[in-house]
Scaffold this active site. Structure first.
Site, mmCIF file in Angstrom:
data_model
loop_
_atom_site.group_PDB
_atom_site.id
_atom_site.type_symbol
_atom_site.label_atom_id
_atom_site.label_comp_id
_atom_site.label_asym_id
_atom_site.label_seq_id
_atom_site.Cartn_x
_atom_site.Cartn_y
_atom_site.Cartn_z
ATOM 1 N N THR A 1 0.866 -1.188 0.000
ATOM 2 C CA THR A 1 0.000 0.000 0.000
ATOM 3 C C THR A 1 0.896 1.228 0.000
ATOM 4 O O THR A 1 1.981 1.202 0.571
ATOM 5 C CB THR A 1 -0.924 0.023 1.235
ATOM 6 O OG1 THR A 1 -0.123 0.070 2.415
ATOM 7 C CG2 THR A 1 -1.837 -1.191 1.296
ATOM 8 N N HIS B 1 -7.951 -5.451 -4.878
ATOM 9 C CA HIS B 1 -7.346 -4.162 -4.526
ATOM 10 C C HIS B 1 -8.183 -3.498 -3.417
ATOM 11 O O HIS B 1 -8.299 -2.275 -3.355
ATOM 12 C CB HIS B 1 -7.309 -3.255 -5.769
ATOM 13 C CG HIS B 1 -6.043 -2.458 -5.908
ATOM 14 N ND1 HIS B 1 -5.066 -2.745 -6.815
ATOM 15 C CD2 HIS B 1 -5.603 -1.358 -5.246
ATOM 16 C CE1 HIS B 1 -4.087 -1.854 -6.726
ATOM 17 N NE2 HIS B 1 -4.391 -1.008 -5.768
HETATM 18 C C1 LIG Z 1 -4.525 3.154 1.072
HETATM 19 C C2 LIG Z 1 -4.227 1.986 0.179
HETATM 20 C C3 LIG Z 1 -3.229 2.093 -0.779
HETATM 21 C C4 LIG Z 1 -2.940 1.004 -1.627
HETATM 22 N N1 LIG Z 1 -1.893 1.094 -2.509
HETATM 23 C C5 LIG Z 1 -1.560 0.002 -3.267
HETATM 24 C C6 LIG Z 1 -0.415 0.023 -4.094
HETATM 25 O O1 LIG Z 1 0.331 1.006 -4.129
HETATM 26 N N2 LIG Z 1 -0.158 -1.079 -4.853
HETATM 27 C C7 LIG Z 1 -0.952 -2.203 -4.801
HETATM 28 O O2 LIG Z 1 -0.699 -3.175 -5.500
HETATM 29 N N3 LIG Z 1 -2.040 -2.242 -4.001
HETATM 30 C C8 LIG Z 1 -2.357 -1.180 -3.225
HETATM 31 N N4 LIG Z 1 -3.438 -1.253 -2.386
HETATM 32 C C9 LIG Z 1 -4.253 -2.497 -2.330
HETATM 33 C C10 LIG Z 1 -3.712 -3.474 -1.270
HETATM 34 O O3 LIG Z 1 -2.505 -4.052 -1.669
HETATM 35 C C11 LIG Z 1 -4.681 -4.629 -1.001
HETATM 36 O O4 LIG Z 1 -4.997 -5.263 -2.209
HETATM 37 C C12 LIG Z 1 -5.975 -4.185 -0.301
HETATM 38 O O5 LIG Z 1 -5.759 -3.124 0.593
HETATM 39 C C13 LIG Z 1 -6.559 -5.368 0.452
HETATM 40 O O6 LIG Z 1 -7.804 -5.052 0.970
HETATM 41 P P1 LIG Z 1 -8.056 -4.616 2.497
HETATM 42 O O7 LIG Z 1 -7.670 -3.179 2.574
HETATM 43 O O8 LIG Z 1 -9.524 -4.830 2.645
HETATM 44 O O9 LIG Z 1 -7.224 -5.491 3.404
HETATM 45 C C14 LIG Z 1 -3.713 -0.186 -1.527
HETATM 46 C C15 LIG Z 1 -4.705 -0.278 -0.551
HETATM 47 C C16 LIG Z 1 -4.962 0.779 0.306
HETATM 48 C C17 LIG Z 1 -6.016 0.621 1.376
#
Ligand SMILES: Cc1cc2nc3c(=O)[nH]c(=O)nc-3n(C[C@H](O)[C@H](O)[C@H](O)COP(=O)(O)O)c2cc1C
Length: 377
Positions: free
Chosen positions: A80, A249
């Protein structure tokens, strides 16, 4: 006296209280009507466990291995970006919290700290999450990750186009801090006014045909993150990837799809043990971890909860949040009569008839290795 948080939801409530409104919304929001974000939770909640008693489960082994890397329990930190949203030490704090809990962190291409800074602060294993940024920048990122000691490349495939979330647009959300992995480029554009090619690709998104090229850059294992259907899972195996992270995501990019957990059986069935399968999106309880493993996943990853831990208490908050999950997972194993993650038995779950993309009971048992077969005792 104020109690310490005792669940991830306590951390969520406190994070909402302490974070600036726009940062809070950035972390929490999903794409469009946020139906997939909600479904990620609802689908976990619809699954129920099958408790087993009268067994000796006093010793329980939660440690496992992901692509040859040992982790203390099957929960990883999902990649993230911009942890400055939640804490001034940003990813440096997160990685210390992950290390204290003996698990690995996937580091985002768009982190505030550089990957080298995160590696320096790390006490546990790291994987690098790659967002394709054109051939030159991507090659540079992969080589740097290898040199900095990252153990795998996690290619995010489900964010091919810019899709700002509606609530962030309304709030005029502004991302805090810099892009730690692109300092050279930032200095250059400050001088020349060139396009900001690290924020979103100016080049086409990564495609199947690019995977061979990616493979040629590194010997590190490749994980595809965001893959959701059997057809793509079979292609992933054909292209020689090492693992698949089933992910929506967190419902942040595209709405109106199945939840991640609902697609795990289909991906597990399509890949037949030839790649490891992980899942993220909506994991909030230790019982969710056991449910994911019962469907054939090797491990899960969590996203939003790490910002909650960070916001409440920095590295210690991330560590404590993970320890809550570990304790809950451990208890779920005990109540289901399980002593080892490496040796979970069949039939740990009840799956409702209308759950996931399935239509009939036969259809379900075709797909569920862990539900099929086990003897009723
Ligand atoms: C604030 C935020 C930023 C994120 N940034 C990325 C990122 O830069 N690259 C990526 O592959 N996934 C990103 N994600 C997705 C996370 O890797 C993940 O798939 C997701 O947060 C999982 O769901 P959850 O928040 O319900 O646990 C992001 C998620 C959040 C909440």
């Amino acid at each position: 006296m104020r109690l310490d948080p005792i669940s991830l939801y306590d951390y969520e409530a406190r994070a909402k209280h302490v974070l600036p409104h726009n940062n809070w919304v950035f972390v929490e929001a999903g794409a469009m009507d946020e139906r997939t974000t909600a479904r990620n939770r609802a689908a976990f909640e619809a699954l129920t466990l099958r408790p087993r008693f009268l067994r000796d489960t006093t010793e329980r082994k939660t440690a496992t291995t992901v692509l040859g890397t040992d982790i203390s329990f099957p929960v990883m930190i999902a990649p993230t970006d911009a942890h400055l949203n939640a804490h001034p030490e940003a990813e440096r704090a997160t990685v210390r919290g992950a290390g204290m809990s003996g698990t690995l962190m996937m580091c985002s291409t768009s982190s505030n700290c550089s990957m080298e800074e995160i590696a320096e602060a790390a006490t546990g294993p790291l994987w690098f999450q790659l967002s394709h940024r054109g051939y030159d920048l991507t090659e540079n990122l992969v080589k740097r990750a290898e040199a900095a000691g990252f153990k795998a490349i996690v290619v995010t495939i489900d964010a091919p186009f810019p899709t700002p979330k509606e609530r962030d647009i309304r709030n005029r959300y502004e991302r805090p801090g810099e892009y730690g992995n692109f300092r050279e480029q930032q200095a250059r554009i400050a001088a020349t006014g060139e396009a900001r090619d690290w924020e979103m690709p100016q080049s086409p998104p990564i495609m199947w045909r690019d995977l061979e090229w990616l493979r040629s850059l590194t010997d590190l294992p490749l994980v595809l993150k965001g893959l959701r259907v059997a057809e793509d899972a079979r292609l992933a195996v054909e292209h020689g990837v090492d693992a698949i992270q089933v992910s929506t995501h967190g419902g942040r990019r595209f709405d109106d799809t199945m939840s991640s957990i609902e697609m795990v059986p289909e991906i597990v069935a399509a890949t037949q043990g030839r790649v490891e399968v992980y899942v993220d999106s909506g994991v909030r309880r230790g019982s969710d971890v056991l449910k994911a493993l019962a469907l054939g996943a090797t491990a899960v990853a969590i996203g939003r909860p790490l910002y909650w831990g960070l916001a409440v208490n920095g590295a210690e908050g991330v560590h404590h949040m993970l320890e809550i999950l570990r304790e809950e997972f451990n208890r779920a194993m005990a109540y289901c009569g399980q002593s080892s993650v490496a040796d979970l038995e069949d039939r740990l779950l009840n799956i409702p008839r209308d759950w996931g993309p399935f239509r009939t009971e036969n259809d379900i048992s075709d797909h569920l290795p862990f539900v099929r077969g086990g003897e009723e005792a």
